[in-house]
Design an enzyme around this catalytic site. Structure first.
Site, mmCIF file in Angstrom:
data_model
loop_
_atom_site.group_PDB
_atom_site.id
_atom_site.type_symbol
_atom_site.label_atom_id
_atom_site.label_comp_id
_atom_site.label_asym_id
_atom_site.label_seq_id
_atom_site.Cartn_x
_atom_site.Cartn_y
_atom_site.Cartn_z
ATOM 1 N N ILE A 14 0.321 -7.159 -2.076
ATOM 2 C CA ILE A 14 -0.844 -6.974 -2.945
ATOM 3 C C ILE A 14 -1.940 -6.128 -2.291
ATOM 4 C CG2 ILE A 14 -2.039 -9.102 -2.253
ATOM 5 C CD1 ILE A 14 -1.793 -7.767 -5.866
ATOM 6 N N TYR A 15 -1.898 -5.993 -0.965
ATOM 7 C CA TYR A 15 -2.924 -5.212 -0.272
ATOM 8 C C TYR A 15 -2.695 -3.735 -0.537
ATOM 9 C CZ TYR A 15 -3.417 -9.541 2.482
ATOM 10 O OH TYR A 15 -3.567 -10.836 2.896
ATOM 11 N N GLY A 16 -3.553 -3.162 -1.308
ATOM 12 C CA GLY A 16 -3.464 -1.740 -1.631
ATOM 13 C C GLY A 16 -3.440 -1.478 -3.128
#
Length: 136
Positions: free
Chosen positions: A73-75
Site C-alpha cells: 500500500i505504500y506508494g
C-alpha cells in the site's frame, strides 16, 4: 561478540546489541528496524528523491539496521520497488518484511484477507521487491 541466554548477540567491545532473535527459534535481526513507509507514502511531501532515499537505505545497512519493513500500500507499490533497487545488490544483508490486506479499490480503502488475494499480493510483492522469498 557474545551471546546471552536470551539469544541476543552483543558487541562486547562497544557494549551494543548487534542482533536479536525473533521468537524462540527465529532468525537473528538487527534490534532497530527501518520502516520505509515515509519514503513513499503518508508522511512524505514527495520532496525526497529516490537517489536520496537509496543513500539512506544503504547507510542503514552500513550502520547495522537491516530489519526492514514495507507494504504494497505504500506508494502504492512504489516503496517495494524502491527497496528492490537496494536488494538487487545487498539482499543477503537485509531481513525484509512486507504487508498486505489494505488495498485501494474504486478510490476507497478496504481490507481483504481472502486466500486468493493473499497469494496474489505475496506474489506481486515478490516481483516488485525482486526477491524469491519474503522473510516476514
Amino acid at each position: 561478540m557474545a551471546t546471552n541466554q536470551k539469544n541476543t548477540v552483543y558487541d562486547t567491545k562497544n557494549n551494543t546489541t548487534v542482533k536479536r532473535q525473533l521468537g524462540k527459534n527465529g532468525p537473528l535481526v538487527s534490534p532497530i528496524g527501518l520502516g520505509a513507509m515515509g519514503m513513499s507514502a503518508f508522511y512524505t511531501t514527495n520532496t525526497t528523491s529516490d537517489d536520496e532515499n537509496l543513500k539512506v537505505l544503504n547507510a542503514a545497512i552500513d550502520m547495522g539496521c537491516t530489519f526492514w519493513d514495507t507494504a504494497d500500500i505504500y506508494g502504492p507499490f512504489t516503496n517495494e520497488e524502491l527497496i528492490a533497487k537496494v536488494l538487487k545488490t545487498r539482499r543477503n544483508e537485509v531481513f525484509i518484511c512486507t504487508k498486505f490486506a489494505l488495498r485501494v479499490v474504486d478510490n476507497k480503502r478496504e481490507i481483504c484477507g481472502k486466500p486468493e488475494y493473499v497469494k496474489e499480493a505475496c506474489n506481486d510483492s515478490l516481483k516488485r521487491l525482486g526477491i524469491d522469498q519474503i522473510d516476514l
